[in-house]
Scaffold this active site. Structure first.
Site, mmCIF file in Angstrom:
data_model
loop_
_atom_site.group_PDB
_atom_site.id
_atom_site.type_symbol
_atom_site.label_atom_id
_atom_site.label_comp_id
_atom_site.label_asym_id
_atom_site.label_seq_id
_atom_site.Cartn_x
_atom_site.Cartn_y
_atom_site.Cartn_z
ATOM 1 N N SER A 406 0.823 -1.214 0.000
ATOM 2 C CA SER A 406 0.000 0.000 0.000
ATOM 3 C C SER A 406 0.853 1.259 0.000
ATOM 4 O O SER A 406 0.437 2.286 -0.522
ATOM 5 C CB SER A 406 -0.868 0.067 1.251
ATOM 6 O OG SER A 406 -1.609 -1.098 1.418
ATOM 7 N N HIS A 427 -1.184 -2.596 -7.268
ATOM 8 C CA HIS A 427 -1.871 -2.230 -6.024
ATOM 9 C C HIS A 427 -3.384 -2.350 -6.214
ATOM 10 O O HIS A 427 -4.006 -1.518 -6.872
ATOM 11 C CB HIS A 427 -1.472 -0.802 -5.622
ATOM 12 C CG HIS A 427 -2.072 -0.378 -4.330
ATOM 13 N ND1 HIS A 427 -2.498 0.903 -4.080
ATOM 14 C CD2 HIS A 427 -2.340 -1.073 -3.189
ATOM 15 C CE1 HIS A 427 -2.987 0.979 -2.865
ATOM 16 N NE2 HIS A 427 -2.912 -0.201 -2.307
ATOM 17 N N GLU A 439 -3.831 0.187 -9.300
ATOM 18 C CA GLU A 439 -2.727 1.121 -9.548
ATOM 19 C C GLU A 439 -1.529 0.291 -10.021
ATOM 20 O O GLU A 439 -1.137 -0.670 -9.340
ATOM 21 C CB GLU A 439 -2.341 1.867 -8.270
ATOM 22 C CG GLU A 439 -3.208 3.080 -7.980
ATOM 23 C CD GLU A 439 -2.758 3.816 -6.721
ATOM 24 O OE1 GLU A 439 -2.545 5.025 -6.795
ATOM 25 O OE2 GLU A 439 -2.617 3.170 -5.668
ATOM 26 N N ASN A 477 -3.478 6.548 -2.030
ATOM 27 C CA ASN A 477 -3.272 6.605 -0.584
ATOM 28 C C ASN A 477 -2.511 7.852 -0.162
ATOM 29 O O ASN A 477 -2.684 8.338 0.953
ATOM 30 C CB ASN A 477 -2.564 5.339 -0.097
ATOM 31 C CG ASN A 477 -3.523 4.159 -0.008
ATOM 32 O OD1 ASN A 477 -4.747 4.342 -0.053
ATOM 33 N ND2 ASN A 477 -3.008 2.960 0.114
HETATM 34 P P1 NAI Z 1 -3.444 -9.895 5.896
HETATM 35 O O1 NAI Z 1 -2.776 -9.803 7.216
HETATM 36 O O2 NAI Z 1 -4.912 -10.080 5.831
HETATM 37 O O3 NAI Z 1 -2.793 -11.078 5.054
HETATM 38 C C1 NAI Z 1 -1.412 -11.306 4.950
HETATM 39 C C2 NAI Z 1 -1.222 -12.792 4.661
HETATM 40 O O4 NAI Z 1 0.115 -13.009 4.277
HETATM 41 C C3 NAI Z 1 -1.493 -13.676 5.867
HETATM 42 O O5 NAI Z 1 -2.433 -14.649 5.510
HETATM 43 C C4 NAI Z 1 -0.137 -14.309 6.175
HETATM 44 O O6 NAI Z 1 -0.247 -15.623 6.628
HETATM 45 C C5 NAI Z 1 0.543 -14.234 4.832
HETATM 46 N N1 NAI Z 1 2.013 -14.168 4.908
HETATM 47 C C6 NAI Z 1 2.759 -13.374 5.692
HETATM 48 N N2 NAI Z 1 4.059 -13.581 5.443
HETATM 49 C C7 NAI Z 1 4.134 -14.526 4.494
HETATM 50 C C8 NAI Z 1 5.188 -15.183 3.823
HETATM 51 N N3 NAI Z 1 6.466 -14.884 4.102
HETATM 52 N N4 NAI Z 1 4.899 -16.111 2.904
HETATM 53 C C9 NAI Z 1 3.630 -16.415 2.616
HETATM 54 N N5 NAI Z 1 2.579 -15.833 3.230
HETATM 55 C C10 NAI Z 1 2.830 -14.910 4.151
HETATM 56 O O7 NAI Z 1 -2.991 -8.576 5.105
HETATM 57 P P2 NAI Z 1 -3.727 -7.871 3.901
HETATM 58 O O8 NAI Z 1 -4.661 -6.858 4.406
HETATM 59 O O9 NAI Z 1 -4.178 -8.910 2.951
HETATM 60 O O10 NAI Z 1 -2.515 -7.052 3.256
HETATM 61 C C11 NAI Z 1 -1.532 -7.669 2.468
HETATM 62 C C12 NAI Z 1 -0.788 -6.614 1.690
HETATM 63 O O11 NAI Z 1 -1.705 -5.905 0.864
HETATM 64 C C13 NAI Z 1 -0.091 -5.562 2.526
HETATM 65 O O12 NAI Z 1 1.092 -5.184 1.887
HETATM 66 C C14 NAI Z 1 -1.093 -4.408 2.536
HETATM 67 O O13 NAI Z 1 -0.479 -3.160 2.749
HETATM 68 C C15 NAI Z 1 -1.623 -4.515 1.121
HETATM 69 N N6 NAI Z 1 -2.940 -3.924 0.912
HETATM 70 C C16 NAI Z 1 -3.929 -4.050 1.842
HETATM 71 C C17 NAI Z 1 -5.186 -3.496 1.626
HETATM 72 C C18 NAI Z 1 -6.295 -3.666 2.607
HETATM 73 O O14 NAI Z 1 -7.304 -2.949 2.500
HETATM 74 N N7 NAI Z 1 -6.199 -4.576 3.540
HETATM 75 C C19 NAI Z 1 -5.470 -2.749 0.377
HETATM 76 C C20 NAI Z 1 -4.387 -2.752 -0.568
HETATM 77 C C21 NAI Z 1 -3.158 -3.293 -0.286
#
Ligand code: NAI
Ligand code: 3HC
Length: 697
Positions: A406, A427, A439, A477
């Site tokens: 993000s 993104h 994006e 953002n």
């Molecule tokens: P989340 O915490 O829901 O999911 C992250 C997942 O990644 C977890 O299931 C975890 O087990 C897995 N994970 C962590 N390290 C890992 C690794 N080394 N290998 C494999 N799996 C691994 O987080 P979320 O919200 O899905 O965010 C993920 C990314 O997307 C972040 O970079 C966030 O900034 C970005 N993002 C989030 C948005 C949102 O609204 N939540 C919107 C746009 C981007």
């Protein structure tokens, strides 16, 4: 004879075929061609006229590029009246999309046949206007008021079989439009079918138009055209005759044509088509994508995987453990079940996707064959770098390595691999299988081929893709941080989060900023604030801690049931959280602030101007190529009201000097936050606006 309307004779039928690619828009030359064609047919002893479109479609509407310019004769309403009044039998054969003025031409013909894949519609309200060539008068006469209101106020596309049921089409038949049209015209002549002008049909039966007007106005969240369309349809029932109804339609049409909403919506129409047209991608071939990898199956990873699977792209999802992989699979299955519920996927396809298209893994070696991989792990630079280093080791040559971060610096992420030219930001927005914005973040070394592949993927997933440069938060953002900060300042100075949310939703936003934070998770903003404080903030920047207190108490918004609002299971939306105002009051007291009152108008103005100022910086820095890229980002990712066209179109319509005047006035109280963006100052000095930049770049 006109180039764009060709005239031929087939026995006793004159054939007028439109040849004005790409969509046979009814520009002035087409209108002239139709008028000349009808008049010529009447002098050449034929008995019928067939009108159809060559290429991919029948007429898809008036030529939108002519809007806002002086009208040129002949007008479309005059053409429609002329066709309808012809003593010859006039038939239209439809294919592709018969929309807007196109459908109005068809409705002025005496009979209509279409191929089964045809879609018809009157989408004018989506451009801020209403049908202006008799559509609001003819459609209710053939389809009834209820069906006509549905079609006109939603602007939806209606499939041929439904249009047949409505009475808009007389026949649906497979085949070439010209051939089925000629056969139908011959058939009608053979049975001596009468001319059948809709204007001669009885007035339709009225409904409660005031109730319909109120309902449509409410649903439009401030958009006027659908509600005005109700009044035009009302005239089809209540005006003295067809001509008087048409006059009322014209009056309302002309009013809307001059409105800012029309300008905003047409800007949005062209802007969303312009975002993917980038000079550096001309002639660049995207790489082939047969299978993609997704790392991390949390909120975003599962959504991204769902989006790809729904588009028919096989996905290999990698998680940290088999338990986490199985949880990710459940999330994807639940997303797919939602798609089945909404009628977007059949249960058979759902089962097939889960069985055959989705693979799960915990070992990076499984990713050796994927063509593109999107990382969606925790938002932490060290974790992302480790993931990218491992991807670099296992992914094949030519595989694209994308991050869904993000805010983080993609150039720094790219340093952890041996092939920075293959690294790009993709993104997505949450929920990723629903939100249309993507994006495409281009880092210093990203190759044009990789960028082109990002755009091709976006298209395949049905997204609107915008090119962005690397900076904290990219386009969307980064701008969000600025207007959100402005909202926080207003809270410190006396407004409540609830007043701000109400003022902004009344203005037209899908959600206010505080309800939005509850939805996204308050922990995200908390982490960002902590990061900024740790990096060292400028001492002139105002800070507040009331939101931190909510987070410290474990309230992260919707996901914990409590944030700015309190959410009860099974109920839509939330109620203001009573803990919030005391926390704010304590913060004000600690900072020695005496609260003042804010009008809703001032709230909206400050919020919008803060948005424009940061957006101007984003364009000035080159993070967004053109103002329209910012507009599309805010429209598709942040609930900005489409009928205002986006923040920079809004600024043009307000007058850029007025926006700058406000910034200068407010900078007397807070010279740090309200620093005018250099691009605003430059444009003012040159007496230019953002749209001038759109045309240049
Ligand atoms: P989340 O915490 O829901 O999911 C992250 C997942 O990644 C977890 O299931 C975890 O087990 C897995 N994970 C962590 N390290 C890992 C690794 N080394 N290998 C494999 N799996 C691994 O987080 P979320 O919200 O899905 O965010 C993920 C990314 O997307 C972040 O970079 C966030 O900034 C970005 N993002 C989030 C948005 C949102 O609204 N939540 C919107 C746009 C981007
Ligand atoms: N006028 C001028 N240009 C038009 C146009 C129109 N009505 N409709 C589409 N175009 C252009 C697009 O800008 C695009 O140009 P580009 O290639 O330079 O970017 C090109 O035609 C192809 O359009 P799309 O990329 O959108 O092609 P799709 O196949 O995805 O979609 C479509 C085709 C469904 C026809 C879609 O373009 C569309 O919805 N067009 C608008 C239809 C419409 O709103 N018609 C009503 C107009 S208002 C009216 O008729 C007023 C009357 O009541 C008086």
């Amino acid at each position: 004879m006109s180039q764009v309307i060709e005239y031929e004779k087939e026995g006793d039928i004159a054939v007028l075929s439109a040849n004005n690619p790409p969509v046979n828009a009814l520009g002035v030359e087409v209108r002239r061609g139709l008028m000349d064609g009808i008049e010529r047919a009447e002098t050449e002893g034929v008995r019928a006229v067939l009108i159809y479109g060559r290429g991919r479609t029948y007429f898809a509407g008036a030529d939108i590029r002519e809007f806002g310019k002086p009208p040129q004769d002949p007008w479309l309403p005059a053409i429609c009246d002329r066709i309808e009044a012809s003593p010859l039998l006039v038939v239209s054969a439809l294919h592709g999309t018969a929309l807007g003025g196109g459908l109005e031409v068809a409705l002025s013909c005496h009979y209509r046949i279409a191929v089964p894949s045809t879609k018809i519609g009157l989408p004018e309200v989506n451009l801020g206007i209403i049908p202006g060539a008799g559509g609001t008068q003819r459609l209710p006469r053939v389809a009834g008021v209820t069906a006509a209101l549905d079609v006109i106020t939603t602007g939806r596309h209606v499939q041929a079989p439904e249009a047949l049921e409505m009475g808009v089409l007389d026949k649906v038949q497979d085949g070439d439009p010209r051939e089925i049209g000629l056969a139908y015209a011959r058939e009608l002549l053979a049975v001596k079918a009468p001319r059948r002008p809709i204007c001669d049909m009885a007035k339709p039966t009225p409904i409660d138009f005031d109730a319909a007007y109120d309902a449509v106005l409410r649903k439009g969240r401030g958009q006027l055209s659908p509600a005005i369309a109700v009044r035009a349809v009302q005239a089809s029932c209540e005006a003295d005759d067809f001509t008087a109804g048409q006059a009322r339609e014209r009056e309302l049409f002309t009013q809307l044509m001059a409105s800012d909403q029309r300008k905003g919506l047409i800007h949005a129409f062209f802007a969303e088509r312009a975002v993917s047209k980038l000079p550096e991608l001309q002639g660049v071939r995207p790489r082939d994508l047969h299978q993609i990898g997704v790392i991390g199956g949390g909120t975003m990873g599962a959504g991204i995987a769902t989006s790809a699977l729904l588009a028919g792209l096989p996905v290999l999802l990698l998680e940290m453990s088999s338990e986490a992989a199985s949880a990710a699979q459940d999330r994807i299955a639940s997303n797919l079940a939602g798609a089945v519920k909404r009628g977007k996927l059949s249960p058979d396809d759902q089962a097939d996707i889960l069985r055959n298209k989705l693979s799960l893994a915990v070992d990076y070696d499984a990713l050796s064959g994927v063509d593109l991989v999107i990382e969606a792990v925790f938002e932490n630079m060290e974790v992302k770098k480790q993931v990218f280093a491992r991807l670099d080791a296992v992914c094949k040559k030519g595989a694209i390595l994308a991050t869904n971060t993000s805010y983080l610096d993609i150039n720094e992420i790219a340093q952890s691999v041996s092939r920075p030219h293959d690294v790009v930001g993709l993104h997505f927005f949450s929920p990723a299988h629903v939100m249309k914005l993507l994006e495409i973040v281009v880092a210093d070394h990203t190759s044009p081929e990789v960028v082109a592949t990002g755009f091709a993927l976006g298209k395949r997933l049905g997204k609107v893709s915008v090119r962005a440069g690397v900076c904290d938060g990219f386009i969307g953002n980064r701008i969000l941080s600025a207007y959100r900060t402005c909202a926080d300042h207003m809270v410190l100075d006396g407004a409540s989060p609830f007043q701000i949310d109400v003022a902004l939703t009344r203005f037209g936003f899908a959600m206010g900023p505080f309800a939005m934070s509850d939805l996204a998770g308050l922990d995200i903003g908390w982490a960002a604030r902590k990061r900024k404080r740790a990096a060292g903030q400028d001492p002139r920047a105002r800070d507040s801690i009331y939101a931190d207190k909510l987070c410290e108490a474990g309230h992260f918004g919707q996901k914990t049931g409590r944030g700015y609002y309190v959410y009860e299971k099974g109920k839509r939306g939330g109620q203001p959280n009573p803990d919030v105002l005391p926390l704010i009051e304590a913060d004000r007291a600690a900072q020695g602030i005496s609260p003042r009152t804010f009008s809703d108008e001032e709230i909206v103005r400050r919020y919008m101007v803060a948005m424009v100022n940061e957006a101007a910086r984003v364009v000035g820095d080159g993070v967004a190529r053109r103002p329209l890229d910012v507009d599309v980002t805010l429209l598709y990712g942040y609930g900005f009201p489409r009928y205002m066209g986006g923040p920079l179109k809004w600024s043009d319509l307000q007058g850029l000097p007025n926006v700058l005047d406000d910034i200068r006035k407010w900078s007397e109280q807070d010279a740090y936050f309200w620093q005018p963006a250099p691009l605003l100052v430059k444009l003012e000095a040159e007496d230019r606006c953002f749209d001038d930049l759109n045309k240049e770049r």
